[in-house]
Design a protein around this motif. Structure first.
Motif, short mmCIF file in Angstrom:
data_model
loop_
_atom_site.label_atom_id
_atom_site.label_comp_id
_atom_site.label_asym_id
_atom_site.label_seq_id
_atom_site.Cartn_x
_atom_site.Cartn_y
_atom_site.Cartn_z
N GLU A 275 -29.05 77.53 -1.13
CA GLU A 275 -28.25 78.81 -0.61
C GLU A 275 -26.75 78.20 -0.64
N VAL A 276 -26.44 76.78 -0.13
CA VAL A 276 -24.79 76.70 -0.14
C VAL A 276 -24.03 76.78 -1.54
N PHE A 277 -24.89 76.78 -2.36
CA PHE A 277 -24.17 76.81 -3.98
C PHE A 277 -24.06 78.30 -4.42
N MET A 278 -24.91 79.24 -3.72
CA MET A 278 -25.20 80.36 -4.24
C MET A 278 -23.63 81.38 -4.14
N PRO A 279 -23.43 82.34 -5.19
CA PRO A 279 -22.41 83.17 -4.77
C PRO A 279 -22.24 83.94 -3.77
N ASP A 280 -23.41 84.26 -3.31
CA ASP A 280 -23.29 85.41 -1.97
C ASP A 280 -23.93 84.39 -0.83
N TYR A 281 -23.28 83.33 -0.63
CA TYR A 281 -23.36 82.43 0.44
C TYR A 281 -22.97 82.94 1.76
N GLY A 282 -21.97 83.60 1.78
CA GLY A 282 -21.13 84.25 2.91
C GLY A 282 -21.98 85.28 3.71
N PRO A 283 -22.30 86.27 2.67
CA PRO A 283 -23.51 87.26 3.29
C PRO A 283 -24.89 86.62 4.03
N ARG A 284 -25.33 85.62 3.09
CA ARG A 284 -26.34 84.97 3.51
C ARG A 284 -26.41 84.11 4.75
N LEU A 285 -25.37 83.60 4.85
CA LEU A 285 -25.04 82.82 6.14
C LEU A 285 -24.90 83.93 7.39
N GLU A 286 -24.11 85.08 7.10
CA GLU A 286 -24.05 85.79 8.43
C GLU A 286 -25.27 86.71 8.57
N ALA A 287 -26.16 86.85 7.63
CA ALA A 287 -27.42 87.55 7.75
C ALA A 287 -28.38 86.36 8.74
N ALA A 288 -28.32 85.10 8.37
CA ALA A 288 -29.02 84.09 9.01
C ALA A 288 -28.51 84.08 10.42
N THR B 89 -38.72 63.14 12.15
CA THR B 89 -38.52 64.33 11.37
C THR B 89 -38.38 65.60 12.42
N ILE B 90 -37.30 66.32 11.93
CA ILE B 90 -37.08 67.41 12.69
C ILE B 90 -37.31 68.63 11.84
N LYS B 91 -38.00 69.53 12.42
CA LYS B 91 -38.19 70.82 11.77
C LYS B 91 -37.09 72.08 12.15
N LEU B 92 -36.67 72.63 11.34
CA LEU B 92 -35.73 73.78 11.55
C LEU B 92 -36.15 74.85 10.51
N THR B 93 -36.10 76.16 11.13
CA THR B 93 -36.31 77.27 9.81
C THR B 93 -35.05 77.24 8.84
N ARG B 94 -35.26 77.91 7.90
CA ARG B 94 -34.04 78.01 6.89
C ARG B 94 -32.83 78.59 7.35
N ASP B 95 -33.15 79.69 8.31
CA ASP B 95 -32.02 80.16 9.04
C ASP B 95 -31.16 79.17 9.80
N GLN B 96 -31.93 78.36 10.66
CA GLN B 96 -31.47 77.36 11.52
C GLN B 96 -30.74 76.36 10.80
N ALA B 97 -31.47 75.83 9.61
CA ALA B 97 -30.66 74.90 8.80
C ALA B 97 -29.51 75.32 8.06
N LEU B 98 -29.51 76.46 7.47
CA LEU B 98 -28.17 77.34 7.02
C LEU B 98 -27.03 77.23 8.16
N VAL B 99 -27.36 77.70 9.17
CA VAL B 99 -26.31 77.98 9.88
C VAL B 99 -25.83 76.42 10.51
N LEU B 100 -26.59 75.48 10.80
CA LEU B 100 -26.42 74.10 11.17
C LEU B 100 -25.65 73.59 10.16
N SER B 101 -25.97 73.86 8.74
CA SER B 101 -25.21 73.08 7.74
C SER B 101 -23.70 73.48 7.55
#
Length: 93
Positions: A58-71, A7-19
């Motif tokens: 988040e990867v399917f949300m219309p505001d994915y780009g801004p969410r990714l940049e914020a993360a 098991t690897i634990k990531l924050t949601r921000d880490q997971a989003l950026v890595l994804s």
């Protein structure tokens, strides 16, 4: 070696950026072959990528780009502090 799960634990921000990075390296360029020459390593990369894709709505949300940049910004601040970001793309990606 057995097939015991790790098991690897990531924050949601880490997971989003890595994804996002994995997606770009695997599907939008030829980077993966240049970065990972041993195809055996691709198996865990695909497993991680698939798990992230299934977990992150988040990867399917219309505001994915801004969410990714914020993360990304929150992670940079966590690593480097408010005004101490690296200036070259190689350092901060």
């Amino acid at each position: 070696m057995d097939d015991e799960a790790i098991t690897i634990k990531l924050t949601r921000d880490q997971a989003l950026v890595l994804s996002d990075w994995l997606y770009r390296a695997m599907f939008r360029s030829d980077d993966l072959e240049g970065i990972v020459s041993d195809r055996a390593v691709w198996s865990p990369i695909y497993a991680i990528s698939g798990t992230l894709d299934k977990t992150l709505s988040e990867v399917f949300m219309p505001d994915y780009g801004p969410r990714l940049e914020a993360a990304k910004q929150r992670l940079r601040v966590g690593l480097y502090g408010e005004g101490d970001e690296p200036t070259s793309p190689a350092e901060g990606g």
